[in-house]
Design a protein around this motif. Structure first.
Motif, PDB file in Angstrom:
ATOM      1  N   PRO A  62       0.772  -1.078   0.041  1.00 32.74           N
ATOM      2  CA  PRO A  62       0.127   0.198   0.073  1.00 32.74           C
ATOM      3  C   PRO A  62       0.635   1.232   0.033  1.00 32.74           C
ATOM      4  O   PRO A  62       1.977   1.300   0.629  1.00 32.74           O
ATOM      5  CB  PRO A  62      -0.708  -0.100   1.183  1.00 32.74           C
ATOM      6  CG  PRO A  62      -0.864  -1.666   1.609  1.00 32.74           C
ATOM      7  CD  PRO A  62       0.547  -2.171   1.361  1.00 32.74           C
TER       8      PRO A  62
ATOM      9  N   THR B 160       1.133   5.905   0.109  1.00 34.96           N
ATOM     10  CA  THR B 160       0.207   7.143   0.221  1.00 34.96           C
ATOM     11  C   THR B 160       0.821   8.150  -0.274  1.00 34.96           C
ATOM     12  O   THR B 160       2.350   8.093  -0.558  1.00 34.96           O
ATOM     13  CB  THR B 160       0.204   7.272   1.521  1.00 34.96           C
ATOM     14  OG1 THR B 160       1.349   7.195   2.317  1.00 34.96           O
ATOM     15  CG2 THR B 160      -1.046   6.513   2.394  1.00 34.96           C
TER      16      THR B 160
ATOM     17  N   ARG C  39      -6.100   3.734   1.967  1.00 34.08           N
ATOM     18  CA  ARG C  39      -5.120   3.936   0.935  1.00 34.08           C
ATOM     19  C   ARG C  39      -5.812   3.796  -0.308  1.00 34.08           C
ATOM     20  O   ARG C  39      -6.716   3.208  -0.519  1.00 34.08           O
ATOM     21  CB  ARG C  39      -4.398   2.749   1.104  1.00 34.08           C
ATOM     22  CG  ARG C  39      -3.418   2.401   2.269  1.00 34.08           C
ATOM     23  CD  ARG C  39      -2.310   3.503   2.258  1.00 34.08           C
ATOM     24  NE  ARG C  39      -1.637   3.305   3.730  1.00 34.08           N
ATOM     25  CZ  ARG C  39      -1.674   3.930   4.667  1.00 34.08           C
ATOM     26  NH1 ARG C  39      -2.737   4.579   4.916  1.00 34.08           N
ATOM     27  NH2 ARG C  39      -1.066   3.695   5.649  1.00 34.08           N
TER      28      ARG C  39
ATOM     29  N   ASP D 262       4.136   1.542   2.473  1.00 35.80           N
ATOM     30  CA  ASP D 262       4.205   1.064   4.065  1.00 35.80           C
ATOM     31  C   ASP D 262       5.138   0.013   3.991  1.00 35.80           C
ATOM     32  O   ASP D 262       5.492  -0.787   3.157  1.00 35.80           O
ATOM     33  CB  ASP D 262       2.849   0.265   4.096  1.00 35.80           C
ATOM     34  CG  ASP D 262       1.700   1.095   4.189  1.00 35.80           C
ATOM     35  OD1 ASP D 262       1.973   2.513   4.332  1.00 35.80           O
ATOM     36  OD2 ASP D 262       0.510   0.838   4.363  1.00 35.80           O
TER      37      ASP D 262
END
Length: 583
Positions: A534, A536, A560, A546
């Motif tokens: 994931p 961001t 996400r 992550d």
């Protein structure tokens, strides 16, 4: 003028696998195909193909079949029988190959042919272990016939080794896919699946799956399908001269006397303006006869007492009318073949008076969640796990244009996969999506079931984390199997990574170019295989992955918008593919 010589193949398919217990070696299956069929596929583009061995009635009538005499008299006698069964000119190039090469491809055959000529009449393949493979070689017809004739007259051909005719001079060429199968261990290795990269897996799917047959369907019911022929307008757009704005239709230069009628969109009847007349008109209304232009309200002043309308002094001189056929005329191609049927396509087609089309798809999928430990409803018992993906997978399928026609749970039994795969055909599904049982462990029956059913495995392993144990295969019926890992996070990310390629291959469309992003912390999260993590987005537009994610649930995807395919051995700032998560 140089001409290309004719080409032919002599495929040796008569030997019994003595080191395999006397089995019919050419009939052994590797990834759902017989070894003989693999050889035939690699040589199908040549001008002539001869199969030497026991008669096989299922072969294409265009393939010449013959048998050495006596049967089992060895490869040299078999080659002589193959040459005797076809008529070729002296300059023809003949490829001799045994039907025990599980990885042979047409490209390797062509490479040997290209290396063989009158000046270089014999070329033998060299395999990955640097061994010369005499039973994968290319010869000019004249050279091969001459060497066989000489040996036949001097010593006879029966039970002669290939070295009896592969004498100096001959050349060698290293080509791919030339390792043969002589033992059960060789067959086991051939049946194992290479660990592909994600790009290689997608390419294998695109190159191996056959597009669904086209059919005519209502476009409104075809979201997710692909056009199998161009979408051509059956009417002009607009169909007549219409107003593009609320205002007045006028005739002449003005000022204009206002008539009492009002022209609204869809109004019946026809009227005609005389010179110096104007009529109130709404957006979309067709123009009266005699109208020379439309002037929008904000460019006009209206004198109600005198019923006159004038153009404002500083207003531009422009015509706010849309002439007939401004957007397109009858016969215009609204969308070409291969275009995905989207809401925009359906809408544009309706504007062109087109309501049905020849399409491929949409893909129909049956969803299977496997495992005795999985429980969908009711209280959990000791050792059970809640089905947390079966309920959302149909939505994820739909987001990729796939129709979910069934959604069920499969218990772990010895024959469960055979039964469910047969059911998938009965229910007229194009795709069977299976979650779990792909790993090859003690309870993972999917791979062995596919082998027993003669499936052709396209993707058996992928170098990705998660998603390494995924499977893409095709049953003899044509049903496509997409096997996903059992953990929820692995199942979802693997599905979203591979499904668009499967859909594109089945519907005959192009896969969209990937969305790319810069992963600012790629070095800290990368490993020896691509990682699906994931991400961001930072304020500067870069993405941060992550550090890790738990695969037993989807909590790591909350808040996400995407996950990234972080390349192996990446440095910070590496570019990675982003997969947007459906909302």
């Amino acid at each position: 003028m140089t001409t290309t010589p004719p080409t032919a193949a002599v495929i040796l398919a008569g030997g019994r696998g003595t080191r395999m217990g006397g089995v019919d070696k050419p009939g052994l299956l590797v990834h759902g195909r017989r070894l003989l069929d693999i050889a035939l596929s690699a040589t199908s583009h040549l001008d002539a193909v001869v199969v030497v061995g026991p008669h096989r009635p299922e072969l294409d009538p265009g393939i010449t079949q013959t048998q050495e005499s006596p049967a089992g008299a060895g490869p040299v006698e078999a080659i002589w029988a193959g040459l005797s069964a076809t008529r070729l000119p002296d300059n023809a190039v003949v490829v001799v190959l045994a039907s025990d090469l599980p990885h042979i491809e047409a490209e390797s055959v062509d490479a040997l042919i290209a290396a063989t000529s009158t000046d270089n009449p014999v070329t033998c393949a060299v395999d990955e272990n640097n061994r010369t493979q005499f039973l994968f070689s290319a010869w000019t017809f004249r050279e091969l016939r001459q060497r066989l004739s000489t040996l036949r007259e001097s010593s006879g051909l029966e039970n002669q080794p290939m070295k009896a005719i592969v004498t100096e001079p001959f050349s060698t060429l290293s080509v791919a896919g030339t390792t043969d199968c002589d033992t059960p261990e060789d067959i086991d290795r051939a049946r194992s699946h290479p660990r592909l990269t994600v790009d290689q897996a997608r390419a294998a799917v695109r190159n191996s799956l056959t597009a669904l047959p086209p059919h005519r369907a209502d476009l409104a019911d075809s979201l997710g399908a692909t056009l199998a022929q161009p979408l051509v307008a059956l009417g002009d757009l607009p169909r007549s001269d219409v107003s593009a704005m609320d205002g007045y239709a006028v005739s002449g230069e003005g000022p204009w006397r206002i008539r009492t009628e009002i022209r609204i969109a869809g109004a019946d009847g026809q009227l005609e303006l005389g010179e110096g007349e104007a009529i109130r008109i709404a957006t979309g209304a067709h123009l009266p006869l005699g109208a020379t232009s439309v002037i929008r309200d904000e460019y006009l002043s209206v004198d109600e007492p005198s019923r006159m309308v004038r153009r404002l002094p500083d207003a531009p001189h422009r015509n706010d009318a849309r002439p007939r056929g401004e957007d397109w005329t009858t016969g215009f191609t609204i969308a070409p073949t291969g275009t995905a049927v989207t809401p925009a396509v359906i809408s544009a087609a309706a504007s062109g008076e087109v309501f049905d089309a020849l399409v491929r798809g949409p893909v129909r999928a049956r969803l299977i969640v496997t495992g005795d430990e999985i429980r969908r409803t009711g209280p959990l018992r000791e050792g059970q796990t809640r089905d947390s993906v079966g309920g959302i997978l149909p939505y994820l399928l739909e987001s990729n244009g796939v129709r979910c026609v069934a959604n069920s749970h499969l218990r772990d039994t010895a024959d469960s996969f055979e039964r469910v795969l047969a059911d998938g055909v009965d229910q007229e599904a194009d795709l069977l999506v299976v979650i779990g049982a792909t790993g090859g462990g003690a309870a993972d029956e999917m791979r062995s079931a596919l082998d027993r059913l003669g499936a052709r495995t396209i993707v058996g392993r992928v170098a990705s984390r998660p998603g390494g144990s995924q499977i893409t295969a095709v049953l003899p019926s044509g049903l496509v199997i997409l096997g996903l890992p059992g953990n929820p996070y692995a199942a979802v990310t693997t599905l979203l990574t591979m499904l668009p390629t499967v859909v594109a291959a089945l519907t005959g469309s192009d896969t969209p170019p990937p969305l790319l992003g810069i992963i600012e912390n790629a070095a800290a999260v990368s490993s020896d295989a691509v990682r699906l993590l994931p991400v961001t987005q930072s304020e500067d537009g870069r993405w941060r992955a992550d550090q890790s994610v738990r695969t037993a649930h989807l909590a790591g995807l909350i808040e996400r918008s995407a996950f990234a395919l972080v390349p192996a051995h990446s440095d910070d700032g590496a570019v990675a593919e982003l997969v947007v998560l459906p909302r």
